[in-house]
Design an enzyme around this catalytic site. Structure first.
Site, PDB file in Angstrom:
ATOM      1  N   GLN A  28       0.850  -1.202   0.008  1.00 34.11           N
ATOM      2  CA  GLN A  28      -0.015   0.114  -0.003  1.00 34.11           C
ATOM      3  C   GLN A  28       0.786   1.045   0.079  1.00 34.11           C
ATOM      4  OE1 GLN A  28      -2.765  -2.422   2.914  1.00 34.11           O
ATOM      5  NE2 GLN A  28      -3.091  -0.081   3.103  1.00 34.11           N
ATOM      6  N   ARG A  34      -8.588  -1.660   7.790  1.00 35.15           N
ATOM      7  CA  ARG A  34      -9.493  -0.663   7.596  1.00 35.15           C
ATOM      8  C   ARG A  34      -9.904   0.482   8.440  1.00 35.15           C
ATOM      9  NH1 ARG A  34     -13.905  -1.861   2.878  1.00 35.15           N
ATOM     10  NH2 ARG A  34     -14.299   0.350   2.261  1.00 35.15           N
ATOM     11  N   CYS A  35      -8.968   0.885   9.348  1.00 34.73           N
ATOM     12  CA  CYS A  35      -9.083   1.926  10.449  1.00 34.73           C
ATOM     13  C   CYS A  35      -7.810   2.688  10.559  1.00 34.73           C
ATOM     14  CB  CYS A  35      -9.499   1.323  11.607  1.00 34.73           C
ATOM     15  SG  CYS A  35      -8.825   1.823  13.186  1.00 34.73           S
ATOM     16  N   GLU A  46     -12.643   4.355   6.073  1.00 31.47           N
ATOM     17  CA  GLU A  46     -12.808   3.602   7.088  1.00 31.47           C
ATOM     18  C   GLU A  46     -13.945   4.012   8.062  1.00 31.47           C
ATOM     19  OE1 GLU A  46      -7.901   3.430   6.914  1.00 31.47           O
ATOM     20  OE2 GLU A  46      -8.865   4.986   8.019  1.00 31.47           O
TER      21      GLU A  46
END
Lengths: 788, 166, 287
Positions: A223, A373-374, A743
């Protein structure tokens, strides 16, 4: 409806234009890392430890090496010769690439088998014989802190216990004073369990070292390609792989969610082997390896308390965290934030006192601490505050919606300084919750619930009104390994008025190829369809810190707007020259400059661009290119109001999410279709930890659910039909007023679901349940309470 | 080693494989058709779904030798000279994909579903794709994509593709 | 995940299959749908030296009523069962059960015979077949023999099918008048193995007295289990709420579940009780 400044043809902000990237994905032409095939490429498979804690007595590779096609077996001793057997983590801890003497968790890498194809590599892996001397692992983080616990990291000089760090935020004494004087104090222990992002594509790479050029090309699931390039140079610079000799290519990524931020040992082994052999090495994880060894998320034990008045005014909160990091702190956080942005946990409520502290500890579990996802530990914080708010509402006898309305920070009080030091940029929490309640007809649901309760039926309504914190971040506080957390955009407009723009971020499904084009289209009036977006190749893209923590829109999205504005300034100068007027006499509408009061005298952006190559003003640089590195002045603070309605079977305790309404406020919206899609996906990754997912270990350190048979990723059947909506409170400091959204739903959904379930079970006197809340857990709880 | 003869996306092929070669590996590695993906090792995720003689199948759970004499369709075989398959159009128009990794398997599964049940309810679609995991989309738009493709395939009026984002 | 090497043969007749099985001996495995076997081979929990693929043998896939029996060919796919008009009309229990077996792709390949012959108490058909009083036809070079489903399961992954034999047909007494059937399992998510599953068949006479009952339990016992005391509690009763509660209670008492990720022994017993009660009522509602 969202108002658009540009026409549909231009397709700037606010248009739900269809995604540019889809064409290749729907035709099987995506290019994921396992699709990369290079001449002479060898395959790598990894021998992993069956024990959570053991001494390695011997590794016998002779049987494996007898298999035709097995080329090499690499162990920690081999890497040690090059000082490549350890690597730094992002949190300045150290992690083994391959062990030389001790394994620290089950499924840890022990040796790597290199072979001519993946089948032979697997056979080779099975044939490597490793003799272990098992030791009793430390699995409980509380026991790990006891004085008689074995010291897990004797490799760290002077280490005499398993404590990693202590962290604090807020004012301890002032908070204690408020707690001591308060009418009402509620306190709750919560465990936010260890979970796994489980993107459908696992991790992998193809490392291709060219001996002749002394150059490494690394295709990998990352990423953050630029940061990885720098890390590779830091780790392997001493053997000649300096940064200009390294190219990282992040091809299409099959989902990231934070799990593709860290550097895993497999990548490093592949690089080392390619470096030593000069042959491309492919390594692709199996799903079970991915679940069992890659970075986990969460694993926070939290004691949270709230103090307030008897009529429901929140006055203070207190959080005490024990963070289980496994055998090394391999969290993916900004360097100065060991608990990430946990201190957002004071929530959406107006009060002045909070104190937070956290301690981190080593255990014999896999390392990590990634997002799922945070945005850096925000989910843990939001769960704690939203759950304790409901506990407090119950205690003071107030409806949880009413209590929230009475405690919200008011719209006019922004920017608002939080008790832990954040400056919330903007928000309208009242509007969001009101909208969510209207969509559902909240009052009617409460009437229905009362009737159902009379009949012995279990129905619950749960609310979560959360504040997110995304867009890391301002360079004064935010860095990773010293590199400031800006992000970048470079726009080149070709003579014919079509453009390419490149970014330091990397989409893993977020749709950057579409939304970035829309931002540029908004600013320059060049149709989004004519703007090509590129990311993920460190040789071509400007340096950036990558995509995670909902930071792409707040940082790179802002950079795109700023770079485009530089070009618009240049365009104005060229238009003035072409139209023979002064710059002040021109006015801009998307796509053209025209002379004030004489609209027939105008130049389109395409004409202007063409002129920049063919007829540029004397003394001006030719061409039409701009780059911007955006350093955000503050973070952005998206928010949401979520309401969940559940029905629970009163015998099997199966839980059905009947309705779930999510109203999100992410500031100005670039593409409503994509924002909504992000919310849908995030909500399913919210129900997942709330009701299904948890990595479970026994006391010997064995993972009990290390495959998709038992690690329960929700299907379309478990995932309900999500109802979504929005309010818009622009960020005042962001160039396009956007905030980031990927998120929010994952952060906001779990407490809404947990609150709904606890609300349903409150008829039995249940005050709290830890997630994931399963039928079995509910049955067990009620059994323990003697209610069934 | 064994020889396997089959038709894939309309083309006859003869491939030599080991008995143990999994069908998904033959397709990806030997035929270089990389649109069919691998997402797990327990037949759980459906990323490897293809059609064999019209039946949706998890190609990670079949041996390549079992494809002998069969007709296979993969994602590469969906679009024709006339354009995209309705299911591809459905996914694009309804934002039924994010990262795209599960998408080929999801679409091939949906094709069989729609052939057996041209106008499925939301519930039938959800159960019908329960062997395919998606980690990105939350499934709402996949359901819409399949409904859209169903309408297109049976010649009905196409549903709106505007997001219901109130 | 990749299996170990093996030899592969794909006979076209049963006789050829028997010859191959004899030739290869104990290390051979039969490949039917393969959706239990191949996953085990990929994980290397099973590593047969030889695979005999019986998918090319004609005549092993059918669903028909004949001679007072519902006959299901061993190679009938779960999906065929799901889509059969006969099953939809009369054998509701299969509609309940197949929908809950794994997922649609797996059901396209997984066979009814394989689901039983795998000898796994977590599979769903064994309990259904017990409730229906099925018989299993086993073929070998020396002919065919029939085994009652109650005598079919020997132990974990071992059944009455001896080496060199092939399960060829499942025979179920055709469902007659005033008979209802139902199946349900509690699962953690769709496609999961049962936390607890219960299959029920009840028949009554014209006056509503239960004349026949079959109850089978999934994944709550080392072997698939017939809940005998529960059946006895129903037969002869008028199927009142108390009768049903008693039968449900017996099922809960007589199974032997173990603690695992799906829940504790006590939880599973309680779920057996609840589901048994519900499935008896559902079966009655279908009479």
């Amino acid at each position: 409806m969202i108002k658009c400044k540009t026409s549909k043809e231009i397709g700037g902000m606010g248009h739900s234009i269809k995604r540019k990237e889809d064409a290749r994905f729907i035709q099987g032409k995506g290019n994921y890392v396992d699709d990369v095939k290079l001449p002479g490429m060898l395959h790598m498979d990894i021998v992993r430890s069956p024990y959570a804690y053991a001494k390695i007595k011997s590794i016998d590779a002779s049987k494996a090496l007898e298999i035709p096609g097995v080329v090499a077996v690499v162990t920690g001793k081999d890497l040690e010769k090059y000082n490549l057997h350890w690597m730094p983590t992002l949190m300045s801890d150290t992690q083994m690439v391959l062990p030389t003497d001790t394994v620290m968790y089950q499924a840890q890498e022990v040796a790597a088998v290199i072979a001519t194809d993946r089948y032979i590599a697997r056979d080779g892996k099975e044939a490597v014989v490793v003799e272990y001397e098992p030791m009793t692992p430390v699995m409980d983080p509380y026991k790990s802190l006891e004085p008689d616990a074995p010291v897990l990291r004797p490799d760290k000089e002077g280490k005499t216990d398993n404590h990693i760090w202590h962290w604090e935020a807020g004012d301890k004494d002032a908070t204690e004073k408020v707690f001591n004087a308060a009418d009402v104090v509620v306190e709750q222990d919560m465990y936010i369990p260890r979970i796994h992002v489980a993107s459908i594509e696992t991790c992998g790479c193809v490392a291709n070292y060219n001996k002749v050029d002394n150059h490494l090309t690394m295709y990998m699931t990352t990423q953050a390609p630029h940061a990885i390039r720098t890390v590779i140079a830091l780790v392997a610079g001493h053997v000649g792989l300096t940064e200009e000799k390294v190219r990282v290519i992040s091809p299409d990524i099959g989902g990231g969610f934070g799990g593709k931020v860290p550097v895993y040992p497999g990548y490093v082994i592949a690089i080392a082997v390619s470096f030593l052999t000069g042959v491309p090495i492919k390594w692709i994880e199996d799903r079970s390896e991915n679940l069992q060894a890659d970075s986990f998320a969460r694993d926070y034990h939290i004691k949270v308390a709230m103090a307030g008045t008897k009529d429901g005014k929140i006055q203070a909160t207190r959080f005490k965290v024990l963070a289980d990091h496994g055998y090394t702190d391999a969290s993916a956080n900004p360097s100065k934030f060991p608990t990430g942005l946990f201190s957002i946990g004071t929530g959406s409520y107006d009060y002045n006192n909070a104190f937070m502290e956290a301690d981190a500890v080593y255990t014999n579990k896999p390392p990590g601490g990634v997002a799922y996802r945070c945005s850096f530990r925000v989910t843990e914080a939001v769960h704690a505050i939203e759950r304790i708010t409901d506990v407090f509402a119950t205690k003071v006898g107030k409806d949880p919606a009413q209590l929230r309305f009475e405690n919200f920070i008011k719209k006019e009080d922004f920017p608002w300084k939080s008790p832990t030091g954040w400056e919330y940029d903007s928000g309208d929490y009242h509007a969001g919750l009101k909208k969510a309640m209207d969509v559902l007809d909240y009052d009617a649901l409460r009437v229905e619930q009362a009737e159902k309760r009379k009949r012995g039926e279990l129905m619950g309504i749960g609310i979560s009104t959360f504040t997110e914190i995304v867009g890391a971040g301002p360079s004064k506080d935010f860095d990773i390994l010293g590199i400031k957390m800006f992000d970048s955009a470079e726009i080149r407009v070709h003579p014919t008025g079509k453009a390419i723009a490149r970014f330091g971020t990397k989409s893993q499904g977020q749709g950057h190829e579409t939304t970035y084009a829309q931002i540029v289209a908004e600013e320059l009036g060049i149709p989004a369809a004519n703007i090509q977006i590129e990311e993920g190749d460190t040789d071509t893209a400007p340096y950036g810190l990558g995509t995670y923590a909902s930071r792409s829109t707040p940082t790179a999205g802002a950079a795109a707007a700023m770079a485009a504005r530089k070009l618009r300034d240049k365009a104005r100068k060229i238009a003035a020259y072409l139209l023979e007027v002064s710059e002040e006499d021109l006015e801009w509408e998307p796509g053209k400059f025209s002379v004030k009061g004489a609209p027939e005298k105008s130049k389109t952006i395409q004409e202007i661009v063409f002129a920049s190559y063919t007829n540029h003003p004397p003394g001006m640089e030719a061409g039409f290119e701009a780059t911007h590195y955006y350093d955000p002045p503050n973070l952005t603070f998206p928010s949401g109001a979520y309401i969940c309605v559940v029905d629970i079977d009163n015998e099997t305790f199966e839980i059905k999410v009947r309705r779930f309404v999510a109203i999100d406020d992410c500031g100005n919206i670039i593409n409503p279709m994509i924002v909504q899609g992000q919310v849908h996906g995030g909500l399913t990754q919210g129900i997942a930890p709330a009701m299904y997912e948890e990595l479970i270990y026994d006391d010997q350190g064995n993972i009990l659910n290390g495959t998709f048979m038992d690690y329960l990723v929700p299907t379309a059947v478990e995932s309900p039909n999500w109802e979504t909506g929005h309010t818009i409170t622009p960020s005042p400091h962001h160039p396009i007023g956007a905030k980031g959204v990927g998120e929010s739903p994952t952060v906001g959904a779990p407490p809404a679901i947990a609150n709904a379930i606890v609300d349903a079970l409150s008829v039995y006197g249940v005050e709290h349940m830890d997630i994931p809340i399963t039928p079995y857990k509910v049955w067990k709880k009620l059994k323990e309470m003697g209610k069934i | 080693m064994r020889e396997v003869r089959f038709k894939i996306n309309g083309e006859e092929k003869v491939v030599t494989v080991e008995s143990r070669t999994l069908l998904v590996h033959m397709i990806r590695e030997q035929l270089s058709m990389t649109g069919t993906h691998i997402g797990c090792d327990t037949s759980s995720c459906g990323a490897c779904t293809i059609l064999i003689d019209g039946k949706s199948a998890k190609s990670c759970t079949l041996l390549a030798v079992q494809a002998n004499g069969k007709e296979i369709i993969t994602v590469e075989g969906l679009a024709t000279a006339e354009g995209l398959h309705p299911i591809q159009e459905g996914f694009k128009e309804n934002h039924g994909l994010h990262c795209g990794f599960c998408t080929p398997g999801m679409m091939l599964r949906a094709i069989e579903l729609l052939e057996k049940n041209p106008d499925p309810t939301e519930e039938e679609i959800r159960w019908g794709i329960s062997g395919n995991l998606c980690r990105c989309t939350g499934y709402n738009n996949i359901v819409k994509a399949i409904q859209y493709a169903g309408a297109k395939m049976r010649g009905a009026e196409l549903p709106s593709t505007e997001p219901e984002f109130v | 995940m990749i299996p170990e090497g093996f030899s592969y043969a794909v006979p076209n007749t049963l006789d050829d299959a028997f010859t191959l099985l004899k030739e290869f001996g104990e290390d051979a495995k039969i490949l039917a749908g393969g959706h239990s076997l191949i996953p085990m081979m990929k994980l290397r929990f099973a590593s047969p030296t030889h695979l005999v693929d019986i998918n090319n043998i004609p005549g092993l896939s059918y669903i028909k009523e004949e001679g007072g029996y519902l006959k299901i060919g061993a190679m009938t796919r779960e999906a065929d069962l799901e889509e059969s008009a006969l099953i939809k009309k009369k054998y509701h229990i299969f509609m309940d059960a197949t929908k809950l077996i794994a997922d649609p792709q797996v059901r396209n390949f997984g066979t009814v015979g394989g689901n039983i012959a795998h000898g796994d108490a977590a599979n769903d058909h064994p309990a259904v077949m017990m409730a229906l009083g099925a018989e299993v036809e086993i073929s070998s070079p020396s002919g065919k023999r029939t085994v009652s489903i109650d005598e079919f399961f020997f132990g974990f992954y071992t059944t009455a099918v001896q080496h060199g034999e092939i399960l060829t047909e499942i025979r179920i007494p055709a469902i007659g008048e005033r008979t209802g059937t139902a199946y349900h399992k509690l699962e953690r998510k769709v496609g999961d193995y049962a936390t607890a599953g219960v299959a029920v068949m009840v028949q009554t006479d014209a006056s509503g007295v239960c004349t026949k009952a079959g109850i089978g339990l999934t994944n709550v016992n080392p072997l698939p289990l017939r809940a005998k005391r529960s059946e006895e509690a129903l037969v002869g009763s008028r199927l009142t709420e108390e009768d049903i509660a008693k039968a449900a209670q017996f099922a809960a008492e007589d199974c032997n579940p173990t603690d695992d990720l799906r829940g504790s022994e006590e939880f599973k017993r309680d779920m057996v009780r609840v589901i048994t009660k519900r499935m008896i009522n559902k079966a009655i509602s279908r009479i």
